[in-house]
Design an enzyme around this catalytic site. Structure first.
Site, PDB file in Angstrom:
ATOM      1  N   ARG A  17       0.827  -1.206   0.000  1.00  0.00           N
ATOM      2  CA  ARG A  17       0.000   0.000   0.000  1.00  0.00           C
ATOM      3  C   ARG A  17       0.864   1.261   0.000  1.00  0.00           C
ATOM      4  NH1 ARG A  17      -2.937   2.382   5.341  1.00  0.00           N
ATOM      5  NH2 ARG A  17      -3.938   4.151   4.329  1.00  0.00           N
ATOM      6  N   TYR A  22       4.307   4.554   3.089  1.00  0.00           N
ATOM      7  CA  TYR A  22       4.398   3.505   4.111  1.00  0.00           C
ATOM      8  C   TYR A  22       5.580   2.562   3.938  1.00  0.00           C
ATOM      9  CZ  TYR A  22      -0.264   5.179   5.142  1.00  0.00           C
ATOM     10  OH  TYR A  22      -1.338   5.978   5.481  1.00  0.00           O
ATOM     11  N   HIS A  97       2.001   6.306  14.513  1.00  0.00           N
ATOM     12  CA  HIS A  97       1.724   6.515  13.092  1.00  0.00           C
ATOM     13  C   HIS A  97       3.024   6.414  12.323  1.00  0.00           C
ATOM     14  CE1 HIS A  97      -2.341   7.674  13.982  1.00  0.00           C
ATOM     15  NE2 HIS A  97      -1.855   8.411  14.962  1.00  0.00           N
ATOM     16  N   ARG A 104       0.088  15.680   6.315  1.00  0.00           N
ATOM     17  CA  ARG A 104      -0.825  15.071   5.344  1.00  0.00           C
ATOM     18  C   ARG A 104      -2.151  15.838   5.318  1.00  0.00           C
ATOM     19  NH1 ARG A 104      -0.864   8.837   5.898  1.00  0.00           N
ATOM     20  NH2 ARG A 104      -1.798   9.082   3.854  1.00  0.00           N
TER      21      ARG A 104
END
Length: 143
Positions: A17, A22, A97, A104
């Site tokens: 993803r 990430y 996180h 973001r």
């Protein structure tokens, strides 16, 4: 020492993803590295895309372990139920996180769970989890 890592929705796709955000490593591969760093700590892992299942797991383990590392994914920004669950268990919870959510989209700038957590770590990629484990180990050694 026993620590539970809980990942919320879509984090089962780490490594696939949005790798620009990430990374390219699956959480299972990272978890092996994390366990190798802390052989004296029993690190268990749970992931679900379903909010109620996250709550069930926190309630099940949250009274018998030394800490929780929680990346609630998108539920971070919406879940009063997770907030209430964190307050109800005895294990300290560190919110984590992978990305710096404040760099973001605007909707990611507010967490519904932060106020219930011991602390928040964000923006250090998968290393955010290690930092959270370190914080729980440090806290446990001072209790």
């Amino acid at each position: 020492m026993k620590i539970l890592i809980v990942n919320g929705p879509n984090l089962n796709l780490l490594g696939v993803r949005e790798p620009d955000i990430y990374g390219h490593c699956s959480f299972e591969d990272y978890l092996e590295q994390l366990r190798a760093l802390y052989p004296a700590v029993e690190i268990t892992y749970y992931q679900s895309n379903i909010e109620g299942e996250l709550i069930n797991r926190l309630q099940h383990d949250g009274f018998s372990i030394d800490g929780v590392v929680l990346n609630a994914g998108a539920y971070t920004h919406t879940s009063i139920a997770l907030h209430d669950c964190i307050l109800s268990i005895t294990a300290p919870v560190v919110e984590v996180h992978i990305s710096n959510v404040h760099q973001r989209e605007e909707f990611r700038h507010h967490s519904m769970i932060s106020a219930a957590c011991k602390g928040v770590i964000a923006g250090f990629e998968l290393d955010s989890y290690r930092l959270a484990v370190e914080a729980l180990i440090h806290q446990n050694s001072h209790d």
